[in-house]
Design an enzyme around this catalytic site. Structure first.
Site, PDB file in Angstrom:
ATOM      1  N   GLU A   1     -29.631 -25.405  23.652  1.00  0.00           N
ATOM      2  CA  GLU A   1     -28.230 -25.211  23.246  1.00  0.00           C
ATOM      3  C   GLU A   1     -27.358 -26.387  23.648  1.00  0.00           C
ATOM      4  OE1 GLU A   1     -24.020 -23.936  23.571  1.00  0.00           O
ATOM      5  OE2 GLU A   1     -25.360 -24.666  25.153  1.00  0.00           O
TER       6      GLU A   1
ATOM      7  N   ASP B   1     -31.432 -23.841  29.117  1.00  0.00           N
ATOM      8  CA  ASP B   1     -31.317 -25.263  29.438  1.00  0.00           C
ATOM      9  C   ASP B   1     -29.938 -25.539  30.041  1.00  0.00           C
ATOM     10  OD1 ASP B   1     -30.314 -24.649  26.784  1.00  0.00           O
ATOM     11  OD2 ASP B   1     -30.023 -26.798  26.472  1.00  0.00           O
TER      12      ASP B   1
END
EC number: 3.4.17.11
Length: 379
Positions: free
Chosen positions: A147, A86
């Site tokens: 994250e 991400d």
């Protein structure tokens, strides 16, 4: 045995492989977009002969991909390559920050943090397999989707997987001097909400109680608590829909970084003390996800750093080791006491901005480091 430092890594070839990764935008808050990225990397892992698993996302986040690389001991514990797919860049950022090379610099959303490092460490496995090199330990790959928002949905998955392994490699971007991270400060997140009383801003302004005004006062108070060892930053602020209405609700998010657990506990206490329901506008503070302190100088991690420095010497470069702010999933594995080497990915600058870029010469450099680490850990 083939010397991993002699493998035929090629920067142009790596950039060509990276381009579709970067042009598959994958902001955390868009799980469909993240899953397109997971589709791409899962296919590449499967093409290498890995046994891949798609772990469904939860809590509104995208999926994770776990891959067991071919090895006589595949499935057993060994080395875990841990990275996130991400990014902080919303879909459409490519129009402002296209994938583009300019000499030794290459630009792109998420290229530095951390698709570049993930790709490099995967390419090292690809080249080792093509050369018929068998690593001493089996390698497992785990790519996660969340994250950038503190890993709320995959922390348990990461910790459970990590406990099976002897070594953790986290190819987050290198520190500004090119060094690795061997410890990380704690990170705490907080969700804030002020609740006031609505009114018509032109006709009955005095009847209203502005949630925005109350939160605005809190910004200076919160950021004023910052010291060199414990910082506070209000980075998200949402309120209001009509300018002719006194806003009755305002939401905000705060990030705090602390160098020690004691400082973190003190910071949490100071934030929670902001809860206040005594006035016309209520202030509510809720604690969000936390990354634990990863204490530096753990013997297993220091041994990994020593090995990386030995390899770096053979490459003619220097790799220092230090604790760092800015949390990563290495916080979790390091806090568990599992030997973890973090920020061993590409070198670059301006991550999380519209000038995010890497230094192209770091691709081959870091790929050779990765290949040698795979070959020497556990040897």
């Amino acid at each position: 045995m083939t010397n991993p430092l002699d493998l035929p890594f090629d920067a142009d070839e790596m950039l060509a492989g990276l381009r579709p990764w970067i042009e598959t935008e994958s902001p955390t808050f868009d799980p469909v977009a993240v899953n397109r990225m997971m589709d791409l990397v899962q296919h590449e892992l499967a093409a290498l002969g890995a046994i891949t698993e798609r772990i469904p996302g939860r809590m509104g986040c995208g999926d994770s991909v776990r891959a067991t690389m071919p090895h006589p001991k595949m499935g057993q514990g060994g080395i875990l390559l841990l990275g996130h797919m991400d990014t902080v860049h919303p879909v459409g950022t490519l129009t402002k920050l296209p994938f583009k090379r300019d000499g030794n610099i290459c630009y792109g959303p998420g290229l530095m943090d951390m698709k570049g490092g993930n790709y490099v460490y995967l390419d090292a496995l690809r080249k080792l397999m093509a050369a018929g090199v068998e690593t001493p330990l089996p390698v497992t790959v785990l790519f996660t989707p969340d994250e950038e928002i503190g890993t709320p949905s995959t922390r348990e998955l990461i910790e459970t997987e990590a406990k099976r392994h002897d070594y953790i490699l986290v190819p987050e971007p290198a520190r500004p001097d090119g060094g690795a991270v061997i410890g990380r400060y704690a990170i705490a997140r907080f969700d804030l909400q002020t609740r006031g009383k609505p009114s018509h801003a032109g006709w009955q302004l005095a009847e209203g109680r502005s949630a925005i005004a109350r939160m605005a006062k809190a910004v200076g108070q919160i950021e004023g608590m910052t010291t060199d060892d414990c910082t506070f930053s209000l980075g998200v602020f949402h309120a209001g829909q009509w300018v002719n209405c006194v806003s009755s609700v305002c939401d905000a998010e705060v990030l705090s970084m602390a160098k020690t657990q004691e400082l973190l506990d003190e910071g949490v206490s100071r934030m929670m003390a902001l809860n206040d329901d005594s006035g016309d506008v209520i202030m509510e503070v809720r604690r969000g996800v936390t990354r634990p302190v990863w204490e530096p100088d753990q013997p297993g991690t220091m041994a990994m750093l020593s090995l990386a420095q030995e390899i770096a010497g053979e490459l003619g470069i220097e790799i220092t080791g230090a604790s760092a702010g800015g949390g990563s999933d290495g916080n979790f594995t390091g806090a568990l006491g599992i030997p973890t080497l973090d920020s061993i990915g590409v070198r670059g600058k301006d991550l999380h901005t519209l000038n995010e870029h890497i230094f192209v010469d770091s691709l081959v450099e870091r790929a050779k480091l990765a290949a040698a680490l795979y070959c020497r850990l556990g040897a």
